[in-house]
Design a protein around this motif. Structure first.
Motif, short mmCIF file in Angstrom:
data_model
loop_
_atom_site.label_atom_id
_atom_site.label_comp_id
_atom_site.label_asym_id
_atom_site.label_seq_id
_atom_site.Cartn_x
_atom_site.Cartn_y
_atom_site.Cartn_z
N GLU A 173 61.36 69.62 35.87
CA GLU A 173 61.99 68.29 35.89
C GLU A 173 61.10 67.26 35.21
OE1 GLU A 173 65.08 67.42 36.76
OE2 GLU A 173 65.37 69.59 36.96
N ASP A 174 59.78 67.38 35.41
CA ASP A 174 58.84 66.49 34.72
C ASP A 174 59.00 66.66 33.21
OD1 ASP A 174 57.65 65.49 37.05
OD2 ASP A 174 56.18 67.11 37.12
N TRP A 175 59.02 67.94 32.77
CA TRP A 175 59.14 68.21 31.34
C TRP A 175 60.46 67.71 30.78
CZ3 TRP A 175 55.45 68.29 28.33
CH2 TRP A 175 54.27 68.96 28.60
N LYS A 176 61.52 67.85 31.53
CA LYS A 176 62.82 67.35 31.06
C LYS A 176 62.76 65.84 30.84
CE LYS A 176 66.54 68.90 33.19
NZ LYS A 176 67.41 69.38 34.30
N GLU A 177 62.07 65.13 31.74
CA GLU A 177 61.95 63.68 31.61
C GLU A 177 61.15 63.33 30.36
OE1 GLU A 177 59.87 59.88 33.87
OE2 GLU A 177 60.19 61.75 34.98
N TYR A 178 60.01 64.00 30.16
CA TYR A 178 59.16 63.72 29.00
C TYR A 178 59.89 64.05 27.69
CZ TYR A 178 55.01 63.03 31.93
OH TYR A 178 54.10 62.55 32.85
N LEU A 179 60.52 65.24 27.63
CA LEU A 179 61.17 65.67 26.40
C LEU A 179 62.40 64.83 26.09
CD1 LEU A 179 60.81 69.53 26.85
CD2 LEU A 179 59.50 68.06 25.32
N ARG A 180 63.14 64.45 27.12
CA ARG A 180 64.30 63.58 26.92
C ARG A 180 63.85 62.24 26.34
NH1 ARG A 180 65.70 63.23 31.78
NH2 ARG A 180 67.35 64.82 31.91
N ALA A 181 62.78 61.69 26.92
CA ALA A 181 62.27 60.40 26.43
C ALA A 181 61.80 60.52 24.98
CB ALA A 181 61.11 59.92 27.31
N GLY A 182 61.08 61.61 24.67
CA GLY A 182 60.61 61.81 23.30
C GLY A 182 61.74 61.98 22.31
N ALA A 183 62.77 62.73 22.71
CA ALA A 183 63.91 62.98 21.82
C ALA A 183 64.69 61.70 21.55
CB ALA A 183 64.83 64.04 22.43
N PHE A 184 64.91 60.90 22.57
CA PHE A 184 65.64 59.65 22.38
C PHE A 184 64.81 58.66 21.56
CE2 PHE A 184 68.63 61.14 25.53
CZ PHE A 184 69.82 60.54 25.12
N HIS A 185 63.49 58.70 21.72
CA HIS A 185 62.62 57.82 20.92
C HIS A 185 62.73 58.20 19.44
CE1 HIS A 185 59.14 55.30 19.96
NE2 HIS A 185 58.69 56.31 19.24
N ALA A 186 62.68 59.51 19.15
CA ALA A 186 62.78 59.96 17.76
C ALA A 186 64.16 59.63 17.18
CB ALA A 186 62.53 61.47 17.68
N ALA A 187 65.20 59.85 17.97
CA ALA A 187 66.55 59.56 17.50
C ALA A 187 66.73 58.07 17.21
CB ALA A 187 67.57 60.02 18.53
N SER A 188 66.09 57.22 18.00
CA SER A 188 66.20 55.77 17.80
C SER A 188 65.55 55.34 16.49
CB SER A 188 65.56 55.02 18.97
OG SER A 188 64.14 55.09 18.93
#
Length: 280
Positions: free
Chosen positions: A171-186
């Motif tokens: 769950e920690d990794w999902k939070e980190y990876l989700r945040a990173g992916a949305f940052h890159a997409a932005s």
């Protein structure tokens, strides 16, 4: 159409083609439209972690580094304090940071601050104890007194990262990876090559599934268990979906120039004993 740019040219040509095809015409009122960017080499996990770490890029002195670390630590209650982006070449003191510099700011919680190249880091004394590193550990640099200076490179840094990462849940990794992916997409990235992707990060990506805002092409760490599992399952390059594919394995031949671990034929000018090292 279908995620592809079908044609480019003068405005009158494209308008004529669109009308003949019955396509929808959208007036951007002078704005520029670009296809999604492809970042072929990114550390998606590090991007996610960096969004919750102290940013040390452009830091000009050790005093500035300590001030930034102190401000971050005061407003963050996480068990570990992470940071990234420092470069000793920019410091007014003309030296590497040491664990004593970090101890002056944070004596209780482990601190790990990665150099800009991600091939070296400096840790404080609590982190040194938490990680079980000592002067005999490989790639733990020592001070003039023979004790660990707090600087760790290559293998020691990988051990430190691995032990920290193992403390994180899926769950920690999902939070980190989700945040990173949305940052890159932005930033306009539509496809990202995730290099040095570990087994747990891959598991988190699989669970995220359709939540991912961009395509991820994973280049896995050559961990023994991972390679064995891939071979046993018959998984080959390109396995996965359009959104998430296993694209290959990342192998590092040597280190980085800034960390003095890139392998050279001649010694480094500022360290006549150092030639760098091979990682394979």
């Amino acid at each position: 159409a279908g995620g592809k740019v079908l044609s480019s040219g003068r405005e009158d040509q494209i308008k004529d083609l669109a009308e003949r095809l019955g396509a929808e015409i959208v007036d951007l009122k002078g704005k520029t439209l670009l296809p999604g960017f492809i970042d072929s080499h990114a550390h998606l996990d590090e991007i996610g972690l960096s969004l919750r770490s102290v940013d040390l890029r452009g830091t000009k002195s050790l005093e500035e580094l300590k001030a930034k670390l102190d401000a971050f630590a005061r407003n963050n209650d996480s068990p570990w304090i992470l940071g990234y982006g420092w470069d000793q070449e920019l410091f007014a003191e003309h030296r590497w940071p040491m664990r004593y510099d970090l101890d002056a700011v944070e004596k209780k919680r482990p601190v790990m601050l990665s150099r800009v190249c991600l091939h070296a880091a400096v840790i404080n004394t609590p982190a040194l104890k938490e990680l079980g590193l000592d002067p005999s550990s490989p790639n733990v640099l020592k001070g003039k007194d023979g004790a660990p200076s707090g600087v760790i490179v290559e293998e020691a840094l990988n051990i430190a990262k691995d032990r920290f990462r193992r403390s994180l849940t899926i769950e920690d990794w999902k939070e980190y990876l989700r945040a990173g992916a949305f940052h890159a997409a932005s930033r306009g990235v539509s496809t990202l090559g995730f290099v040095s992707c570990g087994a747990r990060e891959l598991a988190a990506l699989i669970e995220l599934g359709e939540e991912l805002p961009l395509r991820v092409r994973a280049y896995l760490n050559p961990e023994r268990d991972v390679l064995k599992a891939l071979k046993g399952l018959g998984i080959r390059q390109g396995f996965g979906s359009d959104l998430l594919k296993i694209q290959g394995i990342k192998i590092l031949a040597d280190g980085s120039l800034g960390a003095r671990t890139a392998r050279l034929s001649d010694p480094y000018e500022d360290d006549p004993e150092a030639f760098g090292q091979y990682n394979v």
